[in-house]
Design a protein around this motif. Structure first.
Motif, PDB file in Angstrom:
ATOM      1  N   GLU A  91       8.738  -0.784   2.168  1.00 43.63           N
ATOM      2  CA  GLU A  91       8.974  -1.928   1.286  1.00 43.63           C
ATOM      3  C   GLU A  91       9.509  -3.124   2.071  1.00 43.63           C
ATOM      4  N   GLY A  92      10.460  -2.887   2.961  1.00 42.13           N
ATOM      5  CA  GLY A  92      11.064  -3.971   3.731  1.00 42.13           C
ATOM      6  C   GLY A  92      10.113  -4.639   4.711  1.00 42.13           C
ATOM      7  N   SER A  93       9.166  -3.874   5.219  1.00 38.06           N
ATOM      8  CA  SER A  93       8.220  -4.426   6.194  1.00 38.06           C
ATOM      9  C   SER A  93       6.998  -5.051   5.527  1.00 38.06           C
TER      10      SER A  93
ATOM     11  N   MET B  17      -7.776  -5.477   1.649  1.00 38.53           N
ATOM     12  CA  MET B  17      -7.534  -4.430   2.634  1.00 38.53           C
ATOM     13  C   MET B  17      -6.078  -4.458   3.082  1.00 38.53           C
ATOM     14  N   TYR B  18      -5.758  -3.576   3.962  1.00 35.69           N
ATOM     15  CA  TYR B  18      -4.385  -3.462   4.449  1.00 35.69           C
ATOM     16  C   TYR B  18      -4.096  -4.502   5.530  1.00 35.69           C
ATOM     17  N   ARG B  19      -2.932  -5.160   5.430  1.00 38.40           N
ATOM     18  CA  ARG B  19      -2.503  -6.117   6.445  1.00 38.40           C
ATOM     19  C   ARG B  19      -1.412  -5.524   7.326  1.00 38.40           C
ATOM     20  N   ILE B  20      -0.541  -4.696   6.730  1.00 41.84           N
ATOM     21  CA  ILE B  20       0.550  -4.055   7.473  1.00 41.84           C
ATOM     22  C   ILE B  20       0.541  -2.567   7.145  1.00 41.84           C
ATOM     23  N   ILE B  21       0.573  -1.753   8.189  1.00 41.28           N
ATOM     24  CA  ILE B  21       0.561  -0.293   8.038  1.00 41.28           C
ATOM     25  C   ILE B  21       1.813   0.268   8.698  1.00 41.28           C
ATOM     26  N   LEU B  22       2.575   1.049   7.947  1.00 43.97           N
ATOM     27  CA  LEU B  22       3.783   1.692   8.475  1.00 43.97           C
ATOM     28  C   LEU B  22       3.421   3.054   9.053  1.00 43.97           C
ATOM     29  N   VAL B  23       3.921   3.323  10.272  1.00 42.72           N
ATOM     30  CA  VAL B  23       3.658   4.601  10.924  1.00 42.72           C
ATOM     31  C   VAL B  23       4.968   5.164  11.478  1.00 42.72           C
ATOM     32  N   PRO B  24       5.520   6.213  10.853  1.00 40.57           N
ATOM     33  CA  PRO B  24       6.686   6.878  11.443  1.00 40.57           C
ATOM     34  C   PRO B  24       6.242   7.654  12.686  1.00 40.57           C
ATOM     35  N   VAL B  25       6.968   7.506  13.791  1.00 39.65           N
ATOM     36  CA  VAL B  25       6.621   8.200  15.031  1.00 39.65           C
ATOM     37  C   VAL B  25       7.850   8.920  15.570  1.00 39.65           C
ATOM     38  N   ASP B  26       7.607  10.112  16.115  1.00 38.83           N
ATOM     39  CA  ASP B  26       8.698  10.872  16.733  1.00 38.83           C
ATOM     40  C   ASP B  26       8.284  11.484  18.067  1.00 38.83           C
ATOM     41  N   GLY B  27       7.093  11.132  18.554  1.00 39.83           N
ATOM     42  CA  GLY B  27       6.625  11.654  19.827  1.00 39.83           C
ATOM     43  C   GLY B  27       5.914  12.992  19.742  1.00 39.83           C
TER      44      GLY B  27
ATOM     45  N   ARG C 111      -1.880  -5.091  11.214  1.00 40.26           N
ATOM     46  CA  ARG C 111      -0.864  -4.889  12.242  1.00 40.26           C
ATOM     47  C   ARG C 111      -0.091  -3.628  11.884  1.00 40.26           C
ATOM     48  N   LEU C 112       0.510  -2.976  12.877  1.00 43.11           N
ATOM     49  CA  LEU C 112       1.260  -1.747  12.629  1.00 43.11           C
ATOM     50  C   LEU C 112       2.759  -2.013  12.711  1.00 43.11           C
ATOM     51  N   HIS C 113       3.474  -1.340  11.849  1.00 43.86           N
ATOM     52  CA  HIS C 113       4.939  -1.353  11.871  1.00 43.86           C
ATOM     53  C   HIS C 113       5.353   0.087  12.190  1.00 43.86           C
ATOM     54  N   LEU C 114       5.868   0.297  13.392  1.00 41.77           N
ATOM     55  CA  LEU C 114       6.238   1.635  13.857  1.00 41.77           C
ATOM     56  C   LEU C 114       7.724   1.859  13.627  1.00 41.77           C
ATOM     57  N   MET C 115       8.074   3.057  13.177  1.00 45.41           N
ATOM     58  CA  MET C 115       9.485   3.359  12.967  1.00 45.41           C
ATOM     59  C   MET C 115       9.849   4.711  13.554  1.00 45.41           C
ATOM     60  N   ASN C 116      11.093   4.805  14.026  1.00 45.03           N
ATOM     61  CA  ASN C 116      11.672   6.064  14.480  1.00 45.03           C
ATOM     62  C   ASN C 116      13.057   6.127  13.872  1.00 45.03           C
ATOM     63  N   VAL C 117      13.496   7.325  13.509  1.00 42.69           N
ATOM     64  CA  VAL C 117      14.772   7.479  12.816  1.00 42.69           C
ATOM     65  C   VAL C 117      15.787   8.203  13.698  1.00 42.69           C
ATOM     66  N   VAL C 118      16.998   7.639  13.759  1.00 38.91           N
ATOM     67  CA  VAL C 118      18.131   8.284  14.420  1.00 38.91           C
ATOM     68  C   VAL C 118      19.032   8.821  13.319  1.00 38.91           C
TER      69      VAL C 118
END
Length: 171
Positions: free
Chosen positions: A106-108, A1-11, A32-39
């Motif tokens: 990939e990095g996370s 199963m999944y151990r790390i899930i990436l979720v892009p968030v922008d509100g 666990r979740l890995h949340l990202m936001n992009v500037v």
């Protein structure tokens, strides 16, 4: 199963729908979740006169603060559900959003990317475009697109895998 899930968030409501689904999955499988936001660095040019530089710098700082705020709120929601979360405020450096998401996955060490979508604007438009530069073509892990409730009742979930194909030869 999944151990790390990436979720892009922008509100946005669409990103919120993706985050909610990622939380449900994480609770169910113990991920666990890995949340990202992009500037977008390229939106703030460093060239010009002193006044323009100062204005660009101030605007950049506001956008960074807002990105941090989005990440803090998302992390609080995740942790309230009893799920561990990490956050990353990613500076684009002029790189395309799709490539940034794929690189962050990939990095996370993410094994799944969950993206909320309504297909009309913001992150949704980028991830759902008909352009050949589609997230499914650059990500090396499965991508789960979660349709936002703002299009109609209920959340419609479609799982699309970057590595699997119904047209692949049977093993």
């Amino acid at each position: 199963m999944y151990r790390i899930i990436l979720v892009p968030v922008d509100g946005s409501p669409a990103a919120s729908a993706g985050l909610d689904e990622a939380i449900r999955i994480a609770v169910h499988v113990g991920a666990r979740l890995h949340l990202m936001n992009v500037v977008d660095d390229m939106a703030f040019p460093d060239e010009g006169n002193g006044i323009e530089d100062a204005l660009a710098s101030n605007l950049r700082n506001v956008v960074i603060e807002q990105g941090d705020k989005v990440l803090r709120r998302a992390k609080a929601r995740v942790e309230q559900a009893g799920v561990a979360a990490e956050v990353a405020l990613v500076r684009s450096g002029g790189e395309r959003l799709l490539a940034l998401v794929a690189r962050q996955a990939e990095g996370s060490g993410a094994e799944l990317i969950v993206v909320g979508t309504h297909g009309q604007r913001g992150l949704s438009r980028v991830f759902m475009s008909t352009n050949a530069e589609h997230l499914l073509n650059v990500a090396k892990v499965p991508v789960l697109l979660v349709r936002s409730e703002d299009l109609g009742p209920g959340v419609s979930v479609v799982e699309i895998s970057a590595g699997d194909s119904m047209f692949a030869a049977a093993p």
